[in-house]
Design a protein around this motif. Structure first.
Motif, mmCIF file in Angstrom:
data_model
loop_
_atom_site.group_PDB
_atom_site.id
_atom_site.type_symbol
_atom_site.label_atom_id
_atom_site.label_comp_id
_atom_site.label_asym_id
_atom_site.label_seq_id
_atom_site.Cartn_x
_atom_site.Cartn_y
_atom_site.Cartn_z
ATOM 1 N N GLY A 478 0.827 -1.201 0.000
ATOM 2 C CA GLY A 478 0.000 0.000 0.000
ATOM 3 C C GLY A 478 0.861 1.251 0.000
ATOM 4 N N GLU A 479 0.575 2.169 0.923
ATOM 5 C CA GLU A 479 1.326 3.424 1.012
ATOM 6 C C GLU A 479 2.532 3.327 1.937
ATOM 7 N N ALA A 480 2.723 2.177 2.540
ATOM 8 C CA ALA A 480 3.786 2.036 3.549
ATOM 9 C C ALA A 480 5.017 1.349 2.978
ATOM 10 N N VAL A 481 6.166 1.745 3.493
ATOM 11 C CA VAL A 481 7.422 1.033 3.288
ATOM 12 C C VAL A 481 7.873 0.543 4.656
ATOM 13 N N TYR A 482 8.281 -0.720 4.722
ATOM 14 C CA TYR A 482 8.760 -1.303 5.979
ATOM 15 C C TYR A 482 10.271 -1.448 5.896
ATOM 16 N N ALA A 483 10.948 -0.819 6.837
ATOM 17 C CA ALA A 483 12.409 -0.900 6.911
ATOM 18 C C ALA A 483 12.765 -1.774 8.107
ATOM 19 N N PHE A 484 13.336 -2.939 7.841
ATOM 20 C CA PHE A 484 13.736 -3.866 8.905
ATOM 21 C C PHE A 484 15.190 -3.595 9.264
ATOM 22 N N VAL A 485 15.391 -3.173 10.487
ATOM 23 C CA VAL A 485 16.729 -2.914 11.003
ATOM 24 C C VAL A 485 17.186 -4.190 11.702
ATOM 25 N N MET A 486 18.290 -4.777 11.235
ATOM 26 C CA MET A 486 18.680 -6.120 11.657
ATOM 27 C C MET A 486 19.507 -6.111 12.942
ATOM 28 N N GLY A 487 19.015 -5.380 13.919
ATOM 29 C CA GLY A 487 19.669 -5.266 15.210
ATOM 30 C C GLY A 487 19.222 -3.985 15.887
ATOM 31 N N TRP A 488 19.768 -3.713 17.048
ATOM 32 C CA TRP A 488 19.412 -2.499 17.788
ATOM 33 C C TRP A 488 20.660 -1.637 17.898
ATOM 34 N N PRO A 489 20.675 -0.484 17.240
ATOM 35 C CA PRO A 489 21.897 0.347 17.241
ATOM 36 C C PRO A 489 22.241 0.858 18.639
ATOM 37 N N GLY A 490 23.522 0.891 18.912
ATOM 38 C CA GLY A 490 23.972 1.284 20.230
ATOM 39 C C GLY A 490 23.611 2.714 20.603
ATOM 40 N N ASN A 491 23.520 3.616 19.610
ATOM 41 C CA ASN A 491 23.205 5.016 19.909
ATOM 42 C C ASN A 491 21.714 5.306 19.853
ATOM 43 N N GLY A 492 20.890 4.261 19.584
ATOM 44 C CA GLY A 492 19.448 4.470 19.577
ATOM 45 C C GLY A 492 18.932 5.184 18.353
ATOM 46 N N LYS A 493 19.748 5.309 17.311
ATOM 47 C CA LYS A 493 19.331 6.008 16.095
ATOM 48 C C LYS A 493 19.577 5.137 14.872
ATOM 49 N N VAL A 494 18.698 5.274 13.897
ATOM 50 C CA VAL A 494 18.841 4.574 12.621
ATOM 51 C C VAL A 494 18.893 5.620 11.526
ATOM 52 N N THR A 495 19.857 5.500 10.633
ATOM 53 C CA THR A 495 19.928 6.373 9.466
ATOM 54 C C THR A 495 19.746 5.514 8.216
ATOM 55 N N ILE A 496 18.696 5.855 7.451
ATOM 56 C CA ILE A 496 18.359 5.081 6.257
ATOM 57 C C ILE A 496 18.716 5.918 5.039
#
Length: 551
Positions: A478-496
């Motif tokens: 649909g209108e969504a994109v799902y981004a699967f982050v394959m772990g939990w980043p140590g700094n609590g941030k994800v940059t895509i």
């Protein structure tokens, strides 16, 4: 078309016009045994079969579980037991001699009646697999050991109704799968029994049994006074033929699987019987999917049996369901064959978004149950399975996961724990798995940069470093994109990076980001370097793969 013509045109398609002139599909390419294919629009040639369209149910299902279970699980000593027990130099041979006796006296035929499957409870297992998130279930119908696990009219002496469990295993699996709302499939491996059992014709080269033949050449008359009196052992072993040429004889052993390199080619009677057995399986149990463990199709390219089986299943699906609802898988396919079947990659993944749906099959242990893996804690973890699932789905594929079944019909507690953990992860994140399609790119991160290409049947899993929080995989619905982050980043941030401001993949700016399973809107900013998302302070319980829903 005659066998000699097929051999002459190795790999060439049968002309569609010639088949059309032959009349109805039911009258085409009838083997000596008299079995035909169902009438319908598909004929047994690639020009016809390439009109196939993969049904949406398969494209949307994404995840299946497989019971790769048969009499070779009774010793609980791993895969290809019935082959390696006749190899004097192998661990399997030594184990067999110690536990059961020498293969001149106790062959694989003698393992079968020891297999009772006394703890088999298909309804309980299918309930577990449904809870784990599987949308389809696959059961082994026969392996290279040539033993049918159903009420087989064309293998009447060597099947699970007559020997071993004395039950219709495919019937039981089918009823349980459908009761739990799962699509049902069968896997067929018996085409290779012809060459797989050739070792049973041999004998030890040294030691006290040197030169004493194994049991692969026994005749019915040899069973007088034995438990198998009156049974035709050759209906199981299929060994009244010259063996394939080894490397020393000018053959190429690694090519035998593809019926090349000096492989002994099955005779017409063997091919006709295989066709009849498999058509009987399809007609009796109406599977949604048939998995063939073969290069392209069974007995290809010297026999048209596989082509006829594929055309039969497609036509039968249209006749009985009103639409083409069936799936047939094959391995190592050229582009035309790829349009005709669903590609299966064994224990491996593609390194790109495939234009057509495909499947990878893998196992958390050995294909047949192996007690050594249990004892050594060698199973794949739930994390590894989930990472594989996400990676495959991001590339337009499905994951078929084998959970090894013990000889007695149960799974062990370590396997159950893995399956249950997969289920807990799916309960939170499956929105980004089911019914999705690939996004503009399948992912980003270090694993993508070093992923090897598939060669042959597959077998490239585990050849990259493990996924980490630096790796991201995408799906869309649909209108969504799902981004699967394959772990939990140590700094609590994800940059895509793929979702950067002004990038080529997003026509509009991001308006919302949430962590699946929480419903919580996350803070983010879209910069020229990427979409930067601040994750919650509290990690989810299973934070080895985290789905961000981006709209």
């Amino acid at each position: 078309m005659q066998r000699r013509q097929l051999l002459k045109h190795m790999g060439a398609a049968i002309p569609a016009a010639a088949l059309a002139r032959a009349g109805r599909a039911a009258d085409l390419l009838t083997p000596a045994g008299g079995a035909s294919i169902a009438p319908g629009p598909f004929t047994p040639d690639w020009e016809s079969l390439e009109k196939y369209q993969t049904p949406d149910w398969f494209r949307n299902a994404k995840f299946g579980i497989w019971a790769h279970w048969g009499p070779q699980c009774e010793p609980e000593f791993g895969d290809w037991y019935g082959h390696f027990m006749y190899r004097e130099e192998s661990d399997t041979y030594r184990y067999h001699v110690q536990k059961y006796g020498h293969p001149s006296k106790v062959g694989f035929k003698d393992i079968i009646p020891r297999w009772k499957a006394e703890q088999w409870d298909p309804d309980s297992l299918l309930a577990l697999y449904k809870q784990a998130g599987a949308r389809y279930f696959m059961a082994l119908a026969n392996h290279h050991d040539n033993f049918d696990l159903y009420n087989s009219r064309f293998q009447p002496e060597w099947n699970s109704m007559r020997l071993g469990p004395r039950r219709d295993l495919i019937g039981g699996w089918s009823r349980a799968a459908r009761a739990h709302g799962l699509r049902f499939g069968v896997s067929v491996h018996a085409a290779h029994a012809w060459s797989w059992y050739e070792m049973a014709q041999g004998a030890d080269k040294s030691g006290p049994y040197a030169g004493i033949p194994y049991d692969g050449n026994l005749a019915t008359a040899d069973g007088k006074g034995a438990w198998w009196e009156g049974l035709d052992v050759q209906a199981l072993y299929a060994q009244r033929h010259a063996v394939s040429k080894g490397d020393a004889e000018g053959g190429v052993v690694n090519e035998h699987w593809h019926w090349r390199g000096g492989a002994s080619i099955p005779d017409q009677a063997y091919c006709d019987k295989f066709f009849a057995r498999t058509r009987d399986l399809i007609d009796s149990y109406d599977p949604d999917i048939v998995y063939y463990d073969d290069t392209v199709l069974p007995l290809w390219p010297f026999s048209d049996a596989g082509l006829r089986l594929a055309a039969h299943q497609y036509n039968r699906s249209i006749a009985t369901r009103g639409k083409l609802d069936a799936v047939v898988t094959g391995k190592i396919l050229n582009p035309q064959q790829r349009r005709s079947l669903v590609l299966d990659i064994e224990r491996g993944q593609s390194n790109q978004i495939e234009p057509l749906p495909w499947q990878t099959c893998t196992c958390i242990g050995n294909w047949h149950y192996d007690r050594r893996i249990y004892d050594n804690n060698g199973y794949k973890s739930a994390q590894t399975v989930v990472h594989t699932l996400i990676d495959v789905v991001s590339k337009n594929g499905n994951l078929l996961l084998s959970v090894p079944v013990r000889g007695n019909g149960s799974i062990d507690e370590k396997e159950r724990a893995i399956v249950e953990e997969i289920g807990r992860w799916m309960a939170r994140n499956s929105e980004g798995i089911y019914d999705t399609r690939p996004w503009a790119v399948f992912g980003e991160g270090p694993v993508m940069e070093e992923a090897p290409a598939v060669s042959g049947a597959g077998f490239n899993e585990g050849k990259t470093k493990p996924f980490s929080a630096a790796d991201i995989r995408f799906t869309t619905k649909g209108e969504a994109v799902y981004a699967f982050v394959m772990g939990w980043p140590g700094n609590g941030k994800v940059t895509i990076a793929s979702m950067r401001s002004g990038g080529p993949h997003l026509p509009r700016r991001v308006s919302r980001v949430e962590l699946l399973g929480s419903g919580r809107k996350l803070d983010f900013r879209q910069t020229a370097q990427g979409l930067v998302v601040n994750l919650p302070a509290e990690k989810p319980a299973l934070h080895f793969a985290n789905a961000l829903k981006i709209t």
